[in-house]
Scaffold this motif. Structure first.
Motif, mmCIF file in Angstrom:
data_model
loop_
_atom_site.group_PDB
_atom_site.id
_atom_site.type_symbol
_atom_site.label_atom_id
_atom_site.label_comp_id
_atom_site.label_asym_id
_atom_site.label_seq_id
_atom_site.Cartn_x
_atom_site.Cartn_y
_atom_site.Cartn_z
ATOM 1 N N LYS A 321 -20.943 0.019 -7.551
ATOM 2 C CA LYS A 321 -21.379 0.818 -6.408
ATOM 3 C C LYS A 321 -21.125 0.094 -5.080
ATOM 4 C CE LYS A 321 -25.055 3.321 -8.878
ATOM 5 N NZ LYS A 321 -26.513 3.551 -8.954
ATOM 6 N N HIS A 322 -21.374 -1.190 -5.083
ATOM 7 C CA HIS A 322 -21.139 -1.959 -3.848
ATOM 8 C C HIS A 322 -19.653 -1.985 -3.509
ATOM 9 C CE1 HIS A 322 -21.561 -5.004 -0.770
ATOM 10 N NE2 HIS A 322 -20.714 -5.794 -1.430
ATOM 11 N N ILE A 323 -18.828 -2.148 -4.541
ATOM 12 C CA ILE A 323 -17.378 -2.157 -4.304
ATOM 13 C C ILE A 323 -16.925 -0.820 -3.735
ATOM 14 C CG2 ILE A 323 -15.145 -2.203 -5.469
ATOM 15 C CD1 ILE A 323 -16.318 -4.940 -5.034
ATOM 16 N N GLU A 324 -17.435 0.235 -4.306
ATOM 17 C CA GLU A 324 -17.075 1.569 -3.808
ATOM 18 C C GLU A 324 -17.560 1.768 -2.378
ATOM 19 O OE1 GLU A 324 -15.270 5.240 -3.929
ATOM 20 O OE2 GLU A 324 -15.131 3.535 -5.316
ATOM 21 N N GLN A 325 -18.715 1.260 -2.114
ATOM 22 C CA GLN A 325 -19.249 1.363 -0.762
ATOM 23 C C GLN A 325 -18.375 0.590 0.234
ATOM 24 O OE1 GLN A 325 -23.265 -0.013 -0.380
ATOM 25 N NE2 GLN A 325 -23.369 0.389 1.818
ATOM 26 N N LEU A 326 -17.941 -0.601 -0.179
ATOM 27 C CA LEU A 326 -17.043 -1.379 0.683
ATOM 28 C C LEU A 326 -15.740 -0.629 0.947
ATOM 29 C CD1 LEU A 326 -17.410 -5.044 -0.642
ATOM 30 C CD2 LEU A 326 -18.331 -4.083 1.471
ATOM 31 N N LYS A 327 -15.245 -0.030 -0.092
ATOM 32 C CA LYS A 327 -13.995 0.711 0.058
ATOM 33 C C LYS A 327 -14.173 1.900 0.990
ATOM 34 C CE LYS A 327 -10.364 2.963 -2.637
ATOM 35 N NZ LYS A 327 -9.902 3.321 -3.990
#
Length: 1495
Positions: A321-327
């Protein structure tokens, strides 16, 4: 040894039991025994398996994990209780495995039912492995393998699991039946039992209550509410059982499920929050992998705690989820960047509102693609959308993906862009409209704050539309413009007041008095007051100007790059170097001319006919003339209007001359215009290619029909045009001939061309008689003002267009040398072209034979600088004044130009100078002959100029400068006679009025020679022409020869005495008027002066001055005119130019120059304040004594109380002065008799205003009524002054703005109800308008008839008696005057009471007001002697106001007068004769400056 062994931890075996069996018995799911065991034995989230099936295959059932037994060994757990005691717990689970084939329980060695088997306290199974999960079955080698110790266990206690959740397709009552049976069996074992209520996260409240009820009926039966999935109370369940097994342990607190659940959730939330923060801090790039992150964080406590509590799966989900948020954040940032840059892109590509205003967004996108810069701003991707492509990672590519424009946001930005363009267009229009509004507001002054202006434009439409920042921006721009304009106008004003600044020597320091004079004069100028709010800047500009005036250099010139010195250096350095380089080869092959190129110019085929005639007289284009054969090349040119605009011939054809042929008035006019154009263009080509001047021959063609009546007219007009163009005219020969041209005409024309070519060669060839370059015959200085609106090339063109022009000596970059034929010889003339500020340094110290003073007729400052410079030039030096304008039409079309040109002509006429005009649009006036008459005059007066200069050097000491000493200093002095007709010069060759004046005499009237330019110059003197009317005067009877005045053997002591007397007289000759009439150039006869005994009245006639006006002066007694006495006095060796008179300055020969020079001084001392009279004026006049030497008797009217030493250069005419004296004597007697009875004439004329008024200037009685005895205007002014001005320093003394004063009166004329407070005017302006009211009255407020009585009363010694008499006189005032006088004096008394702040005591107020209230005649000598008495009367009225008007007591003053003021001395003391030995005696010497004692 046994004592050293560590004590073994106690070990307890716990059996977990509960409902088991087939689906029929237990439903479709178990009661949670396996999950409870799993969570307790392996509490980590990754080791917890929620699914544990009891349906096994036979193989799995027979494996080592199950081992054909219906129980599972879960392993061993180290347990620490709350009391700190440790133990180990072995956990087994009693269950019943079902065959996956038959769905019946597997057969085992123990065939007892589950209830009995589960209650067994001894368990045995060899090599049984620890159970982990269902996947372990059959794959035991892949999991951790631990065997049950010793293959057997003794159960110490039981955990009875009861499912309290809803579902599983079973009834809770059926479960409780089995539980009862099971509990009965367990109780028989005498082992502790704890009930674990499982699945409490999904519990049914009733079920839980039933269990509690069930347990309450049993002894020591504890119920623990658990949830293996939520990991709640699992440890508590086993801990409670251990306590019952081991009574020595502390009893744990049994917590309800909900309470424990809350604690667990808080723990989970805390751990989760820490983990998420850890992920955020650690992971910044959305390209980071979970493996890299987990490896990096595996030893971090927050990471480990979260993994244990929530498991790796959840941790990975959190990471994802954090990675997706960063993206998404990256994509959003890129998107926002694109959208934020899109308005800028649209502004660059689609900035034309008219082009896109009506386009849709789709059409606008197509338009974008057509732009050349499209690829720079946009990128078109193969795959869309852009955020799903690799483009999101191309951070260096800042181009906008074009598919973004298809979004709603893109279209919205486009619409906003269009609206922005519309609003910006409207905003720009409104800002410009507001700017124009500000330009229309006249009262905005430079430096005025926006806050003061804002209220006056708030109702403007543009003001309301634009923002406050835009308003301030527009106002700031407007302020910059008006400030810059005001500063430029202020600087121009300073230049226009050149006489005010250029009266001191260079490198001088202006005194405080001089600075006060400058400020006083400039304060009257609106352009000075315009910078009132920028006083520091104004003072800086003034000081900069003053610094430049007294320390001028071209580097600090206020005109910057427009400095004349810089421009002249540039032009001369380029032009003269080119001329010098090309001069040596200019006429290399001109000595022997064998081929002549002729250009034939004519109209109506005349040029071609002349060419045919010449060819007919030639043989193979060879023409025989005077025994020599010349090859002729002819180029006929037909004159047409196109030729007048641009003529051309082949570049290979270089004409040696032009034949211009005409046969009618029309063709003659065309030829005149054509020649002017060719000369102008050829002059430029000459400068560029060093070509010789082109000779023009004017030929009159014959008429085919024989004798024509027009021939005499054509001959006369042709001769006039030839004279004007300075070319040769070929007339028709006498007799008749059939052809249009005669052979004699052609030969005469060819001779003219050859003579012109020979003259050019002679002029340009080096002659042995030419002097060395360092020697020059004449030194001329040409002066021009920096910043004048004309090109410096214009004033240099008369010299540079001549091939006799060469560079000056090395180091003299502003000098050129001109070789000219003047008279009958060649002269070398050095011309130095300088700015006026550079010329001032050489005006006094260098030898200059003549000045060419240039000024622009478009600029007042240029004329002012010329006047200031010319005023200090010695009047023996000839002057050529040059006015510059565009064309002659300016004189008639522009009044300002006409005024300046007329003023220049008047000055030139007054000082007998040359005057001419140069026109920038005319080429003819740029020829060298413009200055030939001036050079003639300079040459004639050269010796006199040098003698005068040597005399100055011997008197003042030698000085060095930019000019070397004259090489002709050893020459005998020129005998100069002031009366000689040789000084009378011809009028300027070019008048600004028109060309109808004959410029040069006809050939029949003069002898001439051809100059290098092909111009004819007279050898003999021209007739004497009157300077005033430009006409030849009638013959004048020769004047009688007057005896010469010479004094030999004069006593040196006597000479010193005379000189001292002259200095004294010059110091005391003051107070001259400015408004001089024509008769002011005459000295007054001695009878008009105060006569003293011992003086004889001998009047002598004087010859005419330089302007042919008779000047009369009186010589003292004792001057004898016999020739023998002249010789005895030793003056026979002095030349006429020295013996005639001592050189003066031009300002003494010109009324204009003199009045301009003195106007400033008079304004300073007459306009500062009304109080500057009487004793104050006495001080001012005495202070002017140091300038007395500047006064010239020729221009100074001698008043009855003023004496002076006569100019010794002027003789007298006894007969004329006798007649004049006889006429004036009785007039003086009459005036003296009438002096007492005639009232003093008003000081202020009634025409002070320049507008008609129905209020001001009206008799006082017409402005008041019995109900309102005080004029309304006076009441308003007094009210305003007393409300706002009683703290103003210098009230009534400091002048207010004259324009504001007039505006106040004009406003009152239109509206008597005006409010001065609303007008927001300065109190000094109101005070000035208040005083001006009384100045405009037809009669003064204090009647003239009472003036003598007031003066007599002021002389009374006793103070009380004097006030009583004054009170009686006041009662004699007319009633109207009395009321107004009382009102004014009362007001002044109130003002005097605030003298600590205003500094205006009663004495100061009386000095300001007595001239206004009494209006005396200052031209009357008696008035001047009573000024102090009049002032003291007004002072008494102010001080004793209560006594005079309100019946009060006399005020005792600390400085009360004990007697009348001392009688002031008259402005000039009685004239006392100075007895001197014969033969000379000064006329009168006045007292303030005592004469030097005789030695």
């Amino acid at each position: 040894m046994a004592k050293n062994k560590e004590p073994r931890l106690p070990m307890y075996a716990v059996s977990v039991v509960g409902l088991s069996g087939t689906e029929k018995d237990k439903g479709n799911c178990g009661v949670g025994k396996s999950c409870l065991c799993n969570r307790y034995v392996r509490p980590k989230a990754d080791d917890y398996y929620p699914e544990h099936t009891s349906v096994l295959s036979t193989i799995d059932f027979g494996g080592r994990v199950v081992n054909n037994d219906h129980f599972l060994y879960w392993g061993e757990v180290s347990h620490r209780g709350d009391d700190g005691l440790d133990c180990k717990i072995q956990v087994v689970e009693q269950t019943e495995f079902i065959d996956d084939q038959t769905f019946l329980p597997h057969r085992s060695t123990n065939l007892q039912p589950y209830t009995k088997r589960a209650a067994a306290s001894k368990l045995q199974s060899a090599e049984k492995l620890m159970y982990i999960c269902t996947d372990q079955l059959g794959l035991e080698q892949d999991f951790d393998q631990k065997q049950m110790p010793d293959g057997r266990l003794n159960v110490d206690g039981f955990v009875l699991c009861i499912d309290v959740s809803k579902g599983c397709n079973r009834k809770f009552d059926d479960q409780m039946k089995i539980v009862n049976s099971l509990y009965s069996q367990l109780a028989k074992s005498k082992k502790p039992i704890v009930i674990a209520a499982t699945k409490c996260d999904e519990c049914v409240e009733q079920y839980l209550k039933d269990i509690q009820t069930f347990a309450s009926h049993k002894k020591n039966l504890i119920v623990v509410e658990t949830s293996a999935r939520a990991c709640v109370n699992v440890d508590l369940c086993f801990q409670a059982l251990i306590q019952q097994i081991d009574k020595t342990r502390g009893k744990p607190k049994i917590m309800p499920y909900l309470d424990s659940y809350k604690i667990q959730r808080q723990l989970v939330a805390t751990v989760t929050d820490k983990f998420e923060k850890l992920i955020v801090q650690t992971v910044k790039d959305y390209h980071t992998s979970w493996k890299a992150v987990s490896n990096k964080l595996k030893n971090h406590p927050d990471y480990e705690e979260y993994i244990n509590l929530e498991g790796t799966r959840k941790a990975k989900n959190t990471f994802s989820k954090h990675i997706e948020q960063l993206k998404q954040e990256h994509i959003k940032k890129r998107r926002d960047d694109y959208f934020s840059s899109l308005p800028k892109i649209l502004n660059n590509l689609l900035n034309n509102l008219e082009e896109i205003e009506k386009l849709s967004w789709t059409e606008a996108q197509s338009l974008l693609k057509s732009r050349l810069e499209f690829q720079y701003w946009f990128v078109v991707l193969e795959h869309t959308p852009w955020d799903e492509t690799e483009h999101i990672d191309k951070t260096n590519d800042r181009r906008v993906p074009f598919d973004l424009l298809t979004t709603a946001e893109g279209e919205k930005i486009y619409q906003n862009h269009v609206q922005h363009l519309i609003s910006e267009k409207r905003r720009g229009e409104m800002k410009e409209k507001f700017k124009k509004t500000l330009e229309r507001v006249q009262f905005i002054s430079p430096g005025q704050p926006w806050e003061e202006v804002m209220c006056f434009v708030m109702e403007d439409e543009a003001y309301k539309y634009i923002s406050e920042s835009d308003r301030r921006d527009v106002y700031s721009r407007h302020q910059r413009e008006i400030v810059e304009r005001a500063k430029e106008e202020f600087q121009e004003m300073l230049f226009e007041h050149a006489e005010l600044f250029y009266d001191l020597d260079l490198n001088a320091t202006p005194s405080c008095d001089k600075m006060s004079e400058i400020h006083t004069v400039l304060n009257e100028e609106p352009r000075y007051r315009a910078l009132q709010k920028l006083a520091p800047d104004r003072e800086s500009l003034l000081l900069k100007h003053i610094g430049f005036v007294y320390h001028p250099t071209k580097e600090t010139c206020l005109s910057g790059q427009s400095c004349v010195d810089m421009k002249v250096e540039q032009i001369l350095s380029n032009s003269l170097v080119q001329l010098d380089h090309g001069r040596s080869n200019l006429y290399h092959n001109s000595a022997n001319i064998d081929k002549i190129n002729l250009c034939l110019i004519g109209r109506e085929g005349l040029a071609q006919e002349l060419a045919n005639e010449i060819r007919a007289q030639s043989t193979d284009d060879e023409y025989t003339l005077d025994g020599k054969i010349y090859e002729l090349e002819l180029l006929p040119i037909e004159v047409s209007p196109a030729l007048l605009l641009s003529h051309s011939w082949p570049s290979s054809f270089k004409p040696h001359g032009c034949f211009c042929v005409f046969s009618s008035i029309e063709s003659l006019n065309f030829i005149g215009d054509c020649v002017g154009r060719i000369r102008a263009e050829f002059a430029q080509s000459r400068r560029d290619r060093f070509l010789p001047p082109l000779p023009f021959i004017l030929i009159l063609a014959n008429q085919r029909d024989g004798v024509c009546k027009n021939i005499p007219i054509l001959r006369h007009q042709g001769q006039q045009l030839a004279n004007k163009l300075q070319c040769t005219f070929v007339d028709l020969p006498s007799g008749t001939f059939p052809r249009k041209f005669n052979e004699s005409q052609i030969k005469q024309a060819l001779r003219g061309v050859l003579e012109g070519l020979k003259h050019n060669f002679d002029v340009m060839s080096p002659l042995p008689s030419i002097k060395d370059l360092s020697e020059t015959d004449l030194r001329i200085v040409m002066c021009a003002m920096c910043g004048d609106p004309f090109s410096v090339d214009l004033i240099l063109s008369p010299f540079l267009e001549s091939h006799s022009c060469s560079a000056g000596q090395p180091g003299q970059s502003n000098t050129l040398i001109l070789d000219k034929i003047i008279g009958d010889s060649r002269k070398r003339i050095q011309i130095t072209v300088l700015s006026y500020h550079s010329s001032i340094g050489i005006r006094k110290d260098e030898l200059v034979h003549g000045y060419i003073l240039v000024y622009s007729a478009k600029r007042k400052a240029s004329m002012a600088m010329l006047r200031a410079f010319l005023a200090e030039v010695q009047d023996v030096i000839p002057v050529q004044m040059v006015a510059i304008t565009d064309s002659q039409a300016d004189f008639f079309e522009n009044e300002a130009i006409k005024e300046l040109m007329t003023e220049g002509e008047h000055i030139a006429t007054e000082i007998t100078a040359k005057f001419t005009a140069l026109y920038s649009l005319s080429q003819y006036h740029r020829q060298t002959e413009v200055f030939t008459p001036f050079f003639n005059e300079v040459l004639e007066k050269k010796n006199c100029i040098e003698s005068s200069f040597m005399l100055d050097i011997s008197r003042d000491g030698a000085s060095e400068g930019v000019f070397p000493q004259s090489p002709h200093g050893h020459s005998p002095p020129l005998i100069y006679d002031p009366d000689s007709e040789d000084d009378a010069e011809a009028p300027p060759p070019y008048s600004p009025i028109g060309d109808d004046v004959q410029l040069l005499p006809t050939p029949s009237e003069r002898k001439y020679r051809i100059d290098m330019e092909g111009n004819e110059y007279p050898v003999l003197n021209t007739p004497v022409i009157d300077e005033r009317n430009h006409k030849v005067p009638p013959p004048v009877k020769p004047k009688p020869v007057l005896p010469k005045h010479s004094v030999r053997k004069l006593d040196p002591n006597l000479l010193k005495t005379i000189e001292a007397g002259m200095r004294s007289t010059r110091r005391n000759r003051t107070g001259l008027g400015d408004d001089l009439e024509a008769s002011d150039n005459y000295a007054e006869p001695v009878d008009t002066l105060l006569k003293s005994k011992g003086f004889n009245d001998v009047i002598y006639a004087v010859p005419e001055d330089s302007q042919n006006r008779a000047v009369k002066m009186r010589h003292p007694v004792g001057v004898h005119h016999g020739h023998q006495e002249d010789e005895e006095n030793g003056y026979d060796h002095v030349s006429k130019c020295q013996a005639g008179r001592r050189p003066s300055k031009y300002k003494h020969r010109s009324k204009i120059l003199f009045s301009k020079t003195k106007a400033y001084h008079n304004r300073v001392h007459s306009d500062v304040s009304d109080e500057e009279t009487g004793s104050e004026m006495q001080k001012i006049w005495k202070g002017r004594g140091h300038r007395g030497s500047e006064e010239d008797p020729l221009l100074s009217p001698v008043d009855p109380w003023k004496g002076g030493i006569d100019n010794p250069a002027i003789t007298s005419d006894p007969e004329q002065d006798d007649r004049k004296g006889k006429k004036k004597k009785p007039q003086k007697t009459k005036e003296s008799k009438k002096q007492k009875s005639k009232p003093t004439k008003p000081l202020y004329p009634p025409t002070r205003r320049n507008w008609e008024s129905n209020y001001f200037g009206i008799p006082l009685q017409n402005l008041v009524t019995p109900e309102r005895p005080i004029p309304l205007f006076i009441e308003k002014c007094v009210d305003y002054i007393e409300r706002t001005g009683l703290t103003t320093e210098g009230l009534y003394r400091v002048n207010g703005n004259k324009t504001d004063q007039d505006n106040i009166q004009k406003q009152f004329d239109q509206d008597h109800s005006m409010d001065l407070m609303a007008m927001d005017v300065a109190v000094n302006a109101v005070a000035g308008a208040f005083k001006a009211f009384f100045a405009d009255l037809p009669d003064p407020l204090i009647p003239y008839s009472l003036h003598p009585e007031l003066v007599e009363a002021a002389k009374i010694v006793d103070h009380i008696e004097r006030l009583q008499v004054l009170k009686e006189i006041v009662r004699k005032f007319p009633p109207v005057n009395y009321e107004v006088f009382k009102y004014v004096i009362t007001h002044l008394n109130r003002v005097s009471q605030h003298s600590r702040t205003t500094l205006m005591t009663a004495d100061n107020l009386s000095i300001c007001f007595w001239p206004t209230l009494m209006r005396p005649d200052f031209e009357n000598k008696y008035t001047l002697s009573t000024t102090k008495l009049n002032q003291s009367v007004i002072e008494s009225f102010i001080q004793q106001c209560q006594y005079f008007f309100y019946g009060g007591e006399m005020v005792e003053l600390a400085s009360a007068e004990n007697g009348p003021p001392a009688h002031p001395h008259s402005m000039v003391e009685a004239l006392v004769p100075l007895q001197l030995p014969p033969p000379l005696q000064p006329q009168q010497i006045q007292h303030p400056m005592q004469p030097d004692p005789l030695v």
